[in-house]
Motif scaffolding. Sequence first.
Motif, PDB file in Angstrom:
ATOM      1  N   MET A  96      42.197 100.073  60.183  1.00  0.00           N
ATOM      2  CA  MET A  96      42.975  99.079  59.554  1.00  0.00           C
ATOM      3  C   MET A  96      42.372  98.320  58.826  1.00  0.00           C
ATOM      4  O   MET A  96      42.947  97.684  57.875  1.00  0.00           O
ATOM      5  N   VAL A  97      40.797  98.155  58.640  1.00  0.00           N
ATOM      6  CA  VAL A  97      40.255  97.565  57.634  1.00  0.00           C
ATOM      7  C   VAL A  97      39.621  98.456  56.432  1.00  0.00           C
ATOM      8  O   VAL A  97      38.647  99.183  56.970  1.00  0.00           O
ATOM      9  N   PHE A 152      52.602  94.525  62.179  1.00  0.00           N
ATOM     10  CA  PHE A 152      54.203  94.536  62.432  1.00  0.00           C
ATOM     11  C   PHE A 152      54.813  95.781  61.399  1.00  0.00           C
ATOM     12  O   PHE A 152      55.909  95.857  61.578  1.00  0.00           O
ATOM     13  N   ASN A 153      53.757  96.437  60.746  1.00  0.00           N
ATOM     14  CA  ASN A 153      54.577  97.583  60.042  1.00  0.00           C
ATOM     15  C   ASN A 153      54.033  99.086  60.393  1.00  0.00           C
ATOM     16  O   ASN A 153      54.166  99.865  59.793  1.00  0.00           O
ATOM     17  N   SER A 154      53.522  98.884  61.875  1.00  0.00           N
ATOM     18  CA  SER A 154      52.828 100.222  62.332  1.00  0.00           C
ATOM     19  C   SER A 154      52.927 100.217  63.708  1.00  0.00           C
ATOM     20  O   SER A 154      53.023  99.114  64.432  1.00  0.00           O
ATOM     21  N   PRO A 155      52.805 101.244  64.402  1.00  0.00           N
ATOM     22  CA  PRO A 155      52.650 101.223  65.788  1.00  0.00           C
ATOM     23  C   PRO A 155      51.232 100.381  66.128  1.00  0.00           C
ATOM     24  O   PRO A 155      50.295 100.425  65.017  1.00  0.00           O
ATOM     25  N   VAL A 161      58.939  97.169  68.223  1.00  0.00           N
ATOM     26  CA  VAL A 161      59.902  96.023  68.293  1.00  0.00           C
ATOM     27  C   VAL A 161      61.028  96.514  67.359  1.00  0.00           C
ATOM     28  O   VAL A 161      62.221  96.094  67.706  1.00  0.00           O
ATOM     29  N   GLU A 162      60.937  97.379  66.405  1.00  0.00           N
ATOM     30  CA  GLU A 162      61.967  98.152  65.792  1.00  0.00           C
ATOM     31  C   GLU A 162      62.762  98.984  67.009  1.00  0.00           C
ATOM     32  O   GLU A 162      64.027  98.911  66.740  1.00  0.00           O
TER      33      GLU A 162
END
Length: 272
Positions: free
Chosen positions: A138-139, A157-160, A166-167
């Motif tokens: 992720m970095v 918040f935009n990926s697993p 949450v979606e």
Amino acid sequence: MPQKIFFQSSLPRVGSTLFQNLMNQDPRFYASSTSGMLELIYAARHNYTESPEFKAQDAEQMKKAFFGFCREGIHGYYDAITDKSYIIDKSRGHFAHYGFIDSFYPNPKIICLVRSLPDIIASMERMFRNNQYKSSPMVNHATMQGTSTPKRVDIWFNSPPVGLAVERLAEAIRQGIDKKLLFIKYESLCLHPEIEMKRVYEYLEIEPFVHDFDHIEQTTKEDDEIYGISGLHSIRSQLEMKPSDAKDVLGKDVYDWIMNQYMWYNDYFGYK
């Protein structure tokens, strides 16, 4: 063969592993580690949909055969693992596929643990910081991706696992599936464990068991190195509520952004 199979489908970092180990104190239960059981069923669903052998035969007959395969498959899976009467299969995708599960295992009982979203993200951030000696997908310093707390929060918040969970939860609520689930707030489980566990047994329609919340043995086993994060599924032996440090870990600006961005979640579960 197990008498009944139940399901646990929770958000990440909400005590889902802790809950499974609590349920394993009850000698009637086998509560799994993170399970791949339904992944086998999902793969079978793909073959059922795409294979010409199924398409060439009577559609209704093949549908009945497939549902029978799925139903007996999950019982056979656990029959080979345990002789316990009740199973709780833990997988994050259960409530997202409620309709599919219901088609071959009617009226499934699904338990979903939730937690304050800033605390979930703060836990993710702490685990990231504790594992900085490992490379992280992720970095990326070349593109400045995930190089700061706000950027990592945006990725989560935009990926697993956080964003997708949450979606799926939002969609379950939108479709009214939430009325068939049992939600347990992590905070309530820690503060009022007797009350919350009483709710669990009432929902499962099983006689309650007296749990020991001060001596929780870890009976689930998972190799967290496979997931790339040390201690991901380790639990404390005592159930206790520690003060939230989300504002300190994330910063007040990120904390406030989460609370404002996910106001529907806070309103639904009573987080203020």
